[in-house]
Motif scaffolding. Structure first.
Motif, PDB file in Angstrom:
ATOM      1  N   MET A   1       0.833  -1.189   0.000  1.00  9.72           N
ATOM      2  CA  MET A   1       0.000   0.000   0.000  1.00  9.72           C
ATOM      3  C   MET A   1       0.879   1.256   0.000  1.00  9.72           C
ATOM      4  O   MET A   1       1.944   1.255   0.591  1.00  9.72           O
ATOM      5  CB  MET A   1      -0.899  -0.003   1.234  1.00  9.72           C
ATOM      6  N   ARG A   2       0.391   2.286  -0.653  1.00  7.50           N
ATOM      7  CA  ARG A   2       1.189   3.510  -0.708  1.00  7.50           C
ATOM      8  C   ARG A   2       1.273   4.178   0.668  1.00  7.50           C
ATOM      9  O   ARG A   2       0.295   4.248   1.402  1.00  7.50           O
ATOM     10  CB  ARG A   2       0.577   4.481  -1.711  1.00  7.50           C
ATOM     11  N   VAL A   3       2.454   4.685   0.980  1.00  3.31           N
ATOM     12  CA  VAL A   3       2.685   5.317   2.279  1.00  3.31           C
ATOM     13  C   VAL A   3       1.762   6.526   2.459  1.00  3.31           C
ATOM     14  O   VAL A   3       1.254   6.788   3.551  1.00  3.31           O
ATOM     15  CB  VAL A   3       4.166   5.734   2.423  1.00  3.31           C
ATOM     16  N   SER A   4       1.492   7.226   1.348  1.00  2.00           N
ATOM     17  CA  SER A   4       0.659   8.429   1.461  1.00  2.00           C
ATOM     18  C   SER A   4      -0.753   8.107   1.958  1.00  2.00           C
ATOM     19  O   SER A   4      -1.362   8.904   2.672  1.00  2.00           O
ATOM     20  CB  SER A   4       0.597   9.143   0.106  1.00  2.00           C
ATOM     21  N   VAL A   5      -1.261   6.922   1.601  1.00  2.00           N
ATOM     22  CA  VAL A   5      -2.595   6.532   2.073  1.00  2.00           C
ATOM     23  C   VAL A   5      -2.572   6.298   3.587  1.00  2.00           C
ATOM     24  O   VAL A   5      -3.474   6.734   4.309  1.00  2.00           O
ATOM     25  CB  VAL A   5      -3.085   5.251   1.343  1.00  2.00           C
ATOM     26  N   TYR A   6      -1.535   5.629   4.056  1.00  2.00           N
ATOM     27  CA  TYR A   6      -1.368   5.446   5.503  1.00  2.00           C
ATOM     28  C   TYR A   6      -1.361   6.792   6.217  1.00  2.00           C
ATOM     29  O   TYR A   6      -2.017   6.992   7.237  1.00  2.00           O
ATOM     30  CB  TYR A   6      -0.034   4.757   5.805  1.00  2.00           C
ATOM     31  N   ILE A   7      -0.554   7.710   5.676  1.00  2.00           N
ATOM     32  CA  ILE A   7      -0.403   9.015   6.327  1.00  2.00           C
ATOM     33  C   ILE A   7      -1.743   9.747   6.369  1.00  2.00           C
ATOM     34  O   ILE A   7      -2.095  10.373   7.365  1.00  2.00           O
ATOM     35  CB  ILE A   7       0.673   9.869   5.610  1.00  2.00           C
ATOM     36  N   LEU A   8      -2.518   9.604   5.291  1.00  2.00           N
ATOM     37  CA  LEU A   8      -3.825  10.251   5.220  1.00  2.00           C
ATOM     38  C   LEU A   8      -4.743   9.721   6.317  1.00  2.00           C
ATOM     39  O   LEU A   8      -5.399  10.497   7.040  1.00  2.00           O
ATOM     40  CB  LEU A   8      -4.439  10.001   3.834  1.00  2.00           C
ATOM     41  N   VAL A   9      -4.792   8.409   6.485  1.00  2.00           N
ATOM     42  CA  VAL A   9      -5.644   7.794   7.515  1.00  2.00           C
ATOM     43  C   VAL A   9      -5.183   8.215   8.906  1.00  2.00           C
ATOM     44  O   VAL A   9      -5.982   8.615   9.767  1.00  2.00           O
ATOM     45  CB  VAL A   9      -5.625   6.253   7.385  1.00  2.00           C
ATOM     46  N   MET A  10      -3.862   8.151   9.096  1.00  2.00           N
ATOM     47  CA  MET A  10      -3.265   8.526  10.375  1.00  2.00           C
ATOM     48  C   MET A  10      -3.652   9.948  10.766  1.00  2.00           C
ATOM     49  O   MET A  10      -4.131  10.216  11.867  1.00  2.00           O
ATOM     50  CB  MET A  10      -1.749   8.511  10.165  1.00  2.00           C
ATOM     51  N   ALA A  11      -3.422  10.870   9.819  1.00  2.00           N
ATOM     52  CA  ALA A  11      -3.666  12.281  10.093  1.00  2.00           C
ATOM     53  C   ALA A  11      -5.161  12.545  10.254  1.00  2.00           C
ATOM     54  O   ALA A  11      -5.572  13.321  11.125  1.00  2.00           O
ATOM     55  CB  ALA A  11      -3.086  13.142   8.970  1.00  2.00           C
ATOM     56  N   GLY A  12      -5.981  11.885   9.428  1.00  2.00           N
ATOM     57  CA  GLY A  12      -7.428  12.101   9.476  1.00  2.00           C
ATOM     58  C   GLY A  12      -8.026  11.690  10.809  1.00  2.00           C
ATOM     59  O   GLY A  12      -8.772  12.456  11.440  1.00  2.00           O
ATOM     60  N   VAL A  13      -7.674  10.490  11.276  1.00  2.00           N
ATOM     61  CA  VAL A  13      -8.204   9.994  12.553  1.00  2.00           C
ATOM     62  C   VAL A  13      -7.755  10.909  13.691  1.00  2.00           C
ATOM     63  O   VAL A  13      -8.554  11.317  14.542  1.00  2.00           O
ATOM     64  CB  VAL A  13      -7.739   8.540  12.811  1.00  2.00           C
TER      65      VAL A  13
END
Lengths: 99, 232
Positions: A1-13
């Motif tokens: 999975m792309r790291v940017s998607v992880y970061i998006l979920v992390m930051a969003g939550v």
């Protein structure tokens, strides 16, 4: 999975956890219990975060204890936050020189 | 007070936070790069999250190829304490704190910013918080970048001694009120004792969750034993 998607979920939550109570809660709390609870919470949080973690914050128990004692004494006399914080660090550093 | 005065006051109050973050996030930067992230990704995480424990756990999830659900759950568990802090701060906001300001400033509710804001006696204004948040984010992001980029250049003795900065600041926040009010002293000591018990007897309990458990228990006890009279 792309790291940017992880970061998006992390930051969003993380943002929603902060923004929902802060943005949407407008009433003054009248319950004496809740008001007291919210008054004590910051001190309790900082206390639990500091003890015992402060003793492991410098990779050496002795330098950490030295820094802690300095911070306790200076904060007892209500010196400014930055003075207390940097003196604790300086104390730990200087103690390390003698070990 | 004018916006500029508020903003400058926030900046000054945020200096120890920014300095502390600079050293702590330096360690995060080193760790993130070691886990396989690029310098840009590590820095972006710090810029968008602004949370130490949550970011460290998040990097672990990324490194181990975890699912997005796991990522969300980990962040929720570790960072739920911010909801309590946000709720607590929402009680002492100035009238000028309208909804857009609240949505913007909420981004910067961290343990340290909360601690300093909560210890203010006057109502919080948006620009006071922005000043404090700006300098804190600056330190946090810069430290991450430097750590990720040039991690091992700082002498070990210096980076080790920098590790205590934030804790020293925490003590400076909790000691004075503990000296003045027996109730605060009791809550602080009880929370510390619980934290020691969690740390040594339940090492599997994650740090973020342990803090919630200790702080909520100690504060409930404080609210039951020492209910506070209405403040003006």
């Amino acid at each position: 999975m792309r790291v940017s998607v992880y970061i998006l979920v992390m930051a969003g939550v993380t943002y929603l956890i902060r923004a929902l109570p802060f943005g949407c809660f407008r009433k003054k709390i009248t319950s004496k219990f809740l008001r007291s609870f919210l008054y004590y919470i910051p001190y309790a949080v900082l206390s639990a975060m500091t003890i015992p973690a402060i003793f492991y914050s410098t990779d050496n128990l002795l330098t950490a204890v030295a820094g802690t004692v300095i911070a306790l004494i200076l904060s007892f006399f209500e010196l400014p936050l930055i003075v207390v914080a940097l003196s604790a660090s300086l104390g730990a550093f200087l103690t390390g020189l003698f070990l | 007070m004018s916006r500029q005065t508020d903003f400058r006051k926030g900046l000054v109050h945020g200096i120890p936070i920014g300095l502390g973050y600079l050293s702590v996030s330096f360690g995060f930067g080193i760790m993130a790069v070691k886990s396989g992230l690029s310098v840009a990704e590590s820095t972006l995480i710090s810029l968008t999250n602004l949370t130490s424990a949550g970011q460290a756990a998040g990097v672990n999830v990324i490194a181990s190829g975890g699912t997005l659900a796991e990522m969300a759950l980990v962040q929720l568990t570790i960072n739920i304490r911010y909801a309590l802090m946000a709720l607590s701060l929402s009680q002492k906001l100035d009238k000028s704190f309208c909804f857009p300001h609240r949505m913007l400033a909420s981004f910067g509710i961290t343990d340290e910013i909360f601690g300093v804001c909560a210890s203010q006696t006057s109502p919080l204004t948006p620009f006071y918080m922005y000043g404090m948040i700006l300098i804190s984010v600056f330190g946090w992001v810069l430290g991450t970048f430097l750590g990720a980029y040039a991690g091992e250049l700082l002498p070990p003795a210096v980076s080790a001694a920098l590790g205590i900065v934030l804790y020293g600041m925490f003590l400076a926040i909790i000691v004075p009120p503990s000296r003045k009010e027996k109730s605060v002293l009791c809550v602080v000591l009880f929370s510390a004792i619980l934290s020691v018990i969690c740390y040594y007897l339940i090492p599997k309990l994650s740090g973020g969750f342990a803090v919630i458990l200790c702080a909520v228990t100690a504060s409930v006890l404080g609210a039951v034993l020492f209910p506070r009279e209405e403040e003006a």
